[in-house]
Design a protein around this motif. Structure first.
Motif, PDB file in Angstrom:
ATOM      1  N   LEU A  45      39.707  16.443  -6.470  1.00 62.39           N
ATOM      2  CA  LEU A  45      39.134  15.216  -5.902  1.00 62.39           C
ATOM      3  C   LEU A  45      37.662  15.083  -6.272  1.00 62.39           C
ATOM      4  O   LEU A  45      37.176  13.984  -6.554  1.00 62.39           O
ATOM      5  N   VAL A  73      38.246   7.349   1.399  1.00 61.91           N
ATOM      6  CA  VAL A  73      39.545   7.990   1.596  1.00 61.91           C
ATOM      7  C   VAL A  73      39.738   9.154   0.622  1.00 61.91           C
ATOM      8  O   VAL A  73      40.472  10.092   0.903  1.00 61.91           O
ATOM      9  N   LEU A  74      39.050   9.110  -0.510  1.00 61.51           N
ATOM     10  CA  LEU A  74      39.234  10.122  -1.543  1.00 61.51           C
ATOM     11  C   LEU A  74      38.305  11.319  -1.396  1.00 61.51           C
ATOM     12  O   LEU A  74      38.478  12.320  -2.078  1.00 61.51           O
ATOM     13  N   VAL A  80      42.125  12.148   6.553  1.00 63.99           N
ATOM     14  CA  VAL A  80      43.105  11.081   6.365  1.00 63.99           C
ATOM     15  C   VAL A  80      44.492  11.695   6.193  1.00 63.99           C
ATOM     16  O   VAL A  80      44.630  12.833   5.746  1.00 63.99           O
ATOM     17  N   PRO A  82      48.014  12.256   4.384  1.00 63.79           N
ATOM     18  CA  PRO A  82      48.372  12.284   2.959  1.00 63.79           C
ATOM     19  C   PRO A  82      48.896  10.952   2.413  1.00 63.79           C
ATOM     20  O   PRO A  82      48.516  10.577   1.298  1.00 63.79           O
ATOM     21  N   GLU A  84      48.009   7.960   3.193  1.00 69.21           N
ATOM     22  CA  GLU A  84      46.862   7.065   3.000  1.00 69.21           C
ATOM     23  C   GLU A  84      46.095   7.453   1.742  1.00 69.21           C
ATOM     24  O   GLU A  84      45.695   6.599   0.952  1.00 69.21           O
ATOM     25  N   ARG A  85      45.894   8.753   1.533  1.00 70.25           N
ATOM     26  CA  ARG A  85      45.206   9.224   0.325  1.00 70.25           C
ATOM     27  C   ARG A  85      46.054   8.903  -0.902  1.00 70.25           C
ATOM     28  O   ARG A  85      45.530   8.498  -1.935  1.00 70.25           O
ATOM     29  N   HIS A  86      47.356   9.057  -0.794  1.00 74.99           N
ATOM     30  CA  HIS A  86      48.258   8.763  -1.912  1.00 74.99           C
ATOM     31  C   HIS A  86      48.137   7.299  -2.324  1.00 74.99           C
ATOM     32  O   HIS A  86      48.039   6.988  -3.516  1.00 74.99           O
ATOM     33  N   ALA A  88      45.587   5.328  -1.865  1.00 72.32           N
ATOM     34  CA  ALA A  88      44.270   5.120  -2.478  1.00 72.32           C
ATOM     35  C   ALA A  88      44.260   5.633  -3.916  1.00 72.32           C
ATOM     36  O   ALA A  88      43.681   4.994  -4.803  1.00 72.32           O
ATOM     37  N   LEU A  89      44.900   6.767  -4.147  1.00 72.71           N
ATOM     38  CA  LEU A  89      44.970   7.306  -5.512  1.00 72.71           C
ATOM     39  C   LEU A  89      45.720   6.353  -6.439  1.00 72.71           C
ATOM     40  O   LEU A  89      45.295   6.120  -7.579  1.00 72.71           O
TER      41      LEU A  89
END
Length: 120
Positions: A45, A73-74, A80, A82, A84-86, A88-89
């Protein structure tokens, strides 16, 4: 606060009603510790954030603004979920892909993070 029906009001916040019983706990406000991000994901990250910062200086303003919205989020220290991070990615990868050759390293870095997260 009233005693007869056991209604308790604590300022503008919590409201507790006790309907009989004894030894009632009421509200349990334990603080849940933030999720720990594995070291490999944290490093990936960090690399991704560096690449995003470089990309946003060369991207159109609308894309830069969208990337800025996703940065919190990153961050590895962000607490956060997972999914939500996914999301955003995936959004970052989509933005980077539309920018062309400049976005290729970002797309590759996103793929690496997703793989480390077990999402790929």
């Amino acid at each position: 606060m009233s005693v007869g029906n056991q209604h308790y009001y604590f300022g503008n916040g919590d409201h507790v009603t006790m309907d009989g019983g004894s030894g009632n706990t009421g509200i349990d406000k334990r603080v849940t510790p933030a999720r720990e991000v594995p070291q490999a994901i944290e490093e990936a990250l960090g690399e991704l954030l560096t690449l995003i910062q470089e990309l946003r200086t060369q991207a159109p303003p609308v894309s830069s603004d969208a990337l800025d919205d996703l940065l919190p989020v990153l961050r590895p220290e962000a607490d956060v979920q997972p999914p939500e991070r996914h999301r955003a990615l995936l959004a970052v990868a989509g933005i980077a892909a539309t920018i062309g050759a400049l976005g290729v390293p970002v797309v590759e870095a996103v793929s690496k993070v997703l793989e480390l997260m077990g999402a790929k």
